[in-house]
Every structure is written in C-alpha cells, then in structure tokens.
Design an enzyme around this catalytic site. Structure first.
Site, mmCIF file in Angstrom:
data_model
loop_
_atom_site.group_PDB
_atom_site.id
_atom_site.type_symbol
_atom_site.label_atom_id
_atom_site.label_comp_id
_atom_site.label_asym_id
_atom_site.label_seq_id
_atom_site.Cartn_x
_atom_site.Cartn_y
_atom_site.Cartn_z
ATOM 1 N N VAL A 65 0.867 -1.177 0.000
ATOM 2 C CA VAL A 65 0.000 0.000 0.000
ATOM 3 C C VAL A 65 0.906 1.229 0.000
ATOM 4 O O VAL A 65 1.707 1.424 0.912
ATOM 5 C CB VAL A 65 -0.938 0.005 1.220
ATOM 6 C CG1 VAL A 65 -1.832 1.237 1.198
ATOM 7 C CG2 VAL A 65 -1.780 -1.277 1.251
ATOM 8 N N GLY A 106 3.010 -5.612 7.442
ATOM 9 C CA GLY A 106 2.110 -4.549 7.861
ATOM 10 C C GLY A 106 1.232 -4.023 6.749
ATOM 11 O O GLY A 106 0.011 -4.014 6.850
ATOM 12 N N ASP A 107 1.827 -3.556 5.659
ATOM 13 C CA ASP A 107 1.053 -3.027 4.540
ATOM 14 C C ASP A 107 1.414 -3.742 3.240
ATOM 15 O O ASP A 107 1.247 -3.210 2.155
ATOM 16 C CB ASP A 107 1.252 -1.518 4.399
ATOM 17 C CG ASP A 107 2.701 -1.123 4.146
ATOM 18 O OD1 ASP A 107 3.594 -1.988 4.261
ATOM 19 O OD2 ASP A 107 2.944 0.059 3.842
ATOM 20 N N GLU A 108 1.888 -4.962 3.371
ATOM 21 C CA GLU A 108 2.333 -5.734 2.216
ATOM 22 C C GLU A 108 1.513 -7.014 2.094
ATOM 23 O O GLU A 108 1.201 -7.662 3.089
ATOM 24 C CB GLU A 108 3.812 -6.070 2.379
ATOM 25 C CG GLU A 108 4.495 -6.498 1.098
ATOM 26 C CD GLU A 108 6.006 -6.521 1.255
ATOM 27 O OE1 GLU A 108 6.652 -5.564 0.832
ATOM 28 O OE2 GLU A 108 6.505 -7.505 1.813
#
Length: 196
Positions: A65, A106-108
């Site tokens: 993201v 986390g954002d992957e």
C-alpha cells in the site's frame, strides 16, 4: 450409560470443532481474513516444488500500500485498517480458486498465482493495481486516494514466457518479487514491475 456416552460424544465433537477453529485462527490474518505470512510461506514452498516437478510456471505478486502512513496520520488508524481491508478484498476478487494470498507484512500482501505465466501474472497485477486505485478511502468528508505498487516474479518453468526468472527456491522467488516491488515504489508508485 447411554446419557453418559452421549455427553462424551458431544464433548468430543465440541473439542473437534474448537481444534478446527484454532487451526483456522493460526493461519489467518485477523484484520483482512487472508492467510498470514507463515501460511503463505508454507504454501509457496509446496507450490514451488510442484511447479519444478511438473514444469509449470508459478508467479508471485508482492503488493504494498503506497500511502498507508499518510492515511493513518491524516485519517486515523481505523481508516488505515479500512485501506488494508479494501486491498484484501480486491485481491480476493481477482484471484482464482487455485491461487492463494496473504497479508505478508504490515502493509504488504503476497499472492501466489498457480500455473501462471509472465503475461498472465502481469495482467493480474495490473488489474489489482487498477482495482485498488478505483476505490479511494473515504472517512467523513475526506477522500484519500488509495494505490498499491506491485512486484512480480515468475518462475522459469515450462512455458513461463519471456521475463521469467531462474531461482533455486521459493524464498528466492519471493525475494526477486520483493526487489521488483521496491523498484515499483521508487519508480513512482502505483505501478507494476517485473522481476529481472
């Protein structure tokens, strides 16, 4: 005696259901409902061996993201969580039944595309990037664009196509997709880059 046997059978069935529920919880990311990283790593190792054995292509997409920190900082962590769920939903909508996906960090996110060649993997990654960009995060009256960057690695087996890579292990394939993801992010974000 029959009542006691019935209670025992019920207790065994309840225990079996509890064990099944715990098994699901152990491999699932609670926010997105996708698999967790450990489950993805186990699955990609298994699929890597199968692809090599049967000479079928295997693709890995890593997506990140692009602006999650900005979303968290400006709209709050619930909005950031909403962004992660939006990306997970887009992945679920795009994957086939044979594919599997996970919240990788986390954002992957990671997606394994089974028996998918270079053109197919690039097309899937592009659809995902476009689908996410079409769904901004809205909190109250604020709208923040949501985009992802994607790195694509395709194992050179069978008819994988031009751009497929030779690697010795599943972690190597994931690492090459990750390097492509870093190039996508440094190249302007909201784009797809093929591992070279």
């Amino acid at each position: 005696m029959r009542e006691r046997d019935a209670r025992l059978l019920q207790a065994i069935e309840d225990l079996r259901r509890s064990i099944d529920a715990l098994a699901v919880l152990a491999v699932t990311d609670p926010l997105t409902g996708l698999s967790n990283r450990r489950h993805f790593d186990d699955g990609i190792r298994r699929e890597f061996r199968r692809a090599r054995r049967h000479q079928h292509p295997l693709a890995v997409l890593l997506l990140d993201v692009d602006q999650l920190k900005e979303i968290n900082d400006t709209l709050g962590h619930p909005a950031g969580d909403g962004a992660l769920v939006t990306v997970a939903d887009a992945i679920r909508a795009a994957q086939r039944q044979s594919d599997f996906a996970a919240r990788y960090g986390g954002d992957e996110f990671a997606v394994a595309l089974i028996e998918t060649d270079v053109p197919g993997a690039l097309a899937c990654a592009t659809r995902l990037v476009e689908a996410v960009a079409a769904q901004p995060v809205v909190v109250g009256r604020r709208t923040v664009p949501l985009t992802v960057s994607a790195g694509v690695g395709v194992l050179a087996c069978g008819a994988a196509g031009a751009g497929a890579i030779q690697v010795d292990s599943a972690p190597d394939l994931v690492a090459r997709a990750d390097a492509a993801l870093l190039r996508a992010k440094s190249g302007g974000k909201n784009r797809v880059v093929l591992a070279g």
